[in-house]
Scaffold this active site. Structure first.
Site, PDB file in Angstrom:
ATOM      1  N   HIS A 194       0.862  -1.181   0.000  1.00 15.67           N
ATOM      2  CA  HIS A 194       0.000   0.000   0.000  1.00 15.67           C
ATOM      3  C   HIS A 194       0.899   1.232   0.000  1.00 15.67           C
ATOM      4  O   HIS A 194       1.696   1.440   0.913  1.00 15.67           O
ATOM      5  CB  HIS A 194      -0.916   0.016   1.221  1.00 15.67           C
ATOM      6  CG  HIS A 194      -1.832   1.209   1.253  1.00 15.67           C
ATOM      7  ND1 HIS A 194      -3.105   1.186   0.725  1.00 15.67           N
ATOM      8  CD2 HIS A 194      -1.652   2.466   1.742  1.00 15.67           C
ATOM      9  CE1 HIS A 194      -3.672   2.369   0.880  1.00 15.67           C
ATOM     10  NE2 HIS A 194      -2.803   3.163   1.498  1.00 15.67           N
ATOM     11  N   CYS A 195       0.753   2.050  -1.038  1.00 19.22           N
ATOM     12  CA  CYS A 195       1.626   3.219  -1.191  1.00 19.22           C
ATOM     13  C   CYS A 195       0.850   4.483  -0.853  1.00 19.22           C
ATOM     14  O   CYS A 195      -0.054   4.881  -1.607  1.00 19.22           O
ATOM     15  CB  CYS A 195       2.158   3.291  -2.621  1.00 19.22           C
ATOM     16  SG  CYS A 195       3.290   4.672  -2.894  1.00 19.22           S
TER      17      CYS A 195
END
EC number: 2.3.1.225
Length: 477
Positions: A198-199
């Site tokens: 998850h960025c």
């Protein structure tokens, strides 16, 4: 004379002229109009949707806006203060190349941030119940106990991929066994296919459907950062040669800000690009690399079963392979519930008539005519037909006011037919026997008129054989 009759009877049938157009296909039920809703409106994950579900992002998007501002501000200052000088002193190709890199960076960033990363749909209630019956109670599995005498089954399944045993874990949130390489994102609360990480910088998960755009974004951003930083330094050096270093900084203060931003960001961006280049060449994900799931050597027991053994092939599969379609169909419509029959609001509805029927009956008396339908068309055991001879009744009374509640045709039949079983000697009720509304005498002229009006409705509905048969069968049950 009908059997059981108590006096002289006359063959007759009552009909009513009505301007209300009726067809056998008309449904007497009141259908509620439910506005069609799309699936993204009831999506169970923690996501935000824009443009009627076309844009899908994570709920925490603050860092994404910071990324957007840094790129826009730095690039804007470069094109406004540095490019005019560099285009004259060096070459006009500098702003052209910078513009191409800028638009490529923005395109890949928005494509990564606004797309479905590969979210897996959650199991439906029926699928979840069936799966939980197979594997047992998930709460008991989590606690290590079982209820009902069943042995708690394992929370994983094993599959063989290219000779390597891969475990499929059960997700208690989505109620599914996750496919290989899928994982549940705790921030978005979704299972993502080929989950990488998850960025927060792009405001979305990075998975199977947007990984290539994420990689192209960080790679092009690395080139853009290096490009801006290099030519900002070139700009400052050329000005320093003409007017000194301090005067160069005073003439172009924006160059100082650009150089600082690029200097502190270029290391992390270039390093991240190099790390993902290594992952693509070995066909791994960030999640697998951090956990140490696979080894790059084929001879070891935990070799990577997804690698093709060739760097070029791995890169082509990750960057040039087909993009799988979205599985959640977020812009699809939710199927509406089945319409339910509208129940009468009160007891007075059984004595009313439709607006058009009441208006016509008030101006046109009931007519006598010869029977137009055979009496055996609606004949049922123990119940007289609607077209059989009936007792003559006094005519000329007006119908109830049109302001009374409306009546569907089958509601009248449902109320009439049970009463005929109690009075077997008469095919239709006499005015004295007709039930009257609360607060109204049974023998009043208005009650007499309502009884005749109900008979007229029954005669009118007998023209539609299929519809009335179903209603009579329903009333007999």
């Amino acid at each position: 004379m009908p059997p059981g009759g108590g006096g002289p009877m006359k063959d007759c049938e009552y009909s009513q002229i009505s301007t209300h157009s009726s067809s056998p296909m008309e449904s007497p039920h009141k259908k509620k109009k439910i506005a069609a809703r799309r699936k993204w409106e009831v999506f169970p994950g923690r996501n935000k949707f824009f443009c009627n579900g076309r844009i899908m992002m994570a709920r925490q998007t603050g860092v994404f806006y910071l990324t957007l501002i840094l790129i826009l501000v730095t690039s804007g200052l470069f094109f406004a203060f540095d490019c005019p000088y560099l285009a004259v002193k060096i070459t006009p190709a500098i702003p052209v190349v910078g513009g191409i890199l800028f638009f490529f960076v923005m395109g890949t960033l928005l494509r990564t941030s606004f797309s479905d990363p590969g979210v897996l749909p959650r199991a439906t209630p029926d699928e979840a119940a069936d799966l939980e019956r197979q594997i047992g109670n998930p709460e008991d599995i989590a606690n290590g106990t079982s209820s009902g005498g069943y042995r708690p089954p394992p929370r994983t399944k094993e599959v063989i991929i290219n000779g390597q045993t891969v475990k499929l874990k059960y997700c208690f949130t989505c109620k599914i066994f996750r496919p290989p390489r899928a994982s549940h994102c705790s921030l978005c609360d979704n299972c993502v296919e080929r989950f990488d990480h998850h960025c927060p910088w792009v405001g979305n998960c990075v998975g199977k459907r947007n990984y290539r755009f994420f990689y192209m974004f960080i790679l092009s951003l690395s080139f853009l950062t290096v490009f801006i930083f290099a030519f900002v330094i070139t700009h400052v050096i050329l000005r320093s040669q003409q007017a000194g270093f301090l005067n160069a900084l005073k003439d172009s203060p924006a160059s100082v800000l650009e150089a600082v931003v690029c200097f502190f960001s270029v290391w992390s961006i270039v390093g991240l690009s190099g790390f993902h280049t290594y992952l693509i060449s070995s066909n791994q994900t960030t999640n697998e690399d951090i956990k140490g799931s696979w080894s790059n050597k084929r001879g070891k027991e935990n070799y990577n079963p997804y690698s093709y053994g060739n760097i070029f092939t791995n890169c082509c599969v990750a960057l040039c392979g087909p993009i799988s379609p979205s599985l959640i169909d977020r812009r699809g419509y939710i199927q509406p519930d089945t319409p339910r029959p509208a129940a009468p609001s009160n007891g007075m509805a059984a004595y009313g008539a439709t607006q058009s029927q009441s208006d016509t009956a008030a101006a046109t008396p009931l007519l006598q005519s010869e029977p137009s339908l055979a009496s055996d068309e609606l004949h049922l055991p123990g119940k007289p037909g609607l077209g059989t001879p009936c007792a003559s009744l006094t005519l000329g009374q007006p119908t109830p006011p049109s302001s009374m509640p409306n009546l569907a045709a089958e509601a009248a039949l449902t109320d009439i037919l049970p009463l005929k079983e109690e009075h077997v000697g008469h095919q239709f009720l006499t005015p004295e026997e007709a039930p009257s509304p609360p607060g109204m005498l049974a023998g009043s002229p208005l009650a007499h008129s309502r009884t005749m009006h109900v008979l007229g409705l029954a005669s009118q509905d007998s023209l539609h054989e299929d519809s009335v048969r179903g209603l009579v069968k329903l009333s007999s049950v």
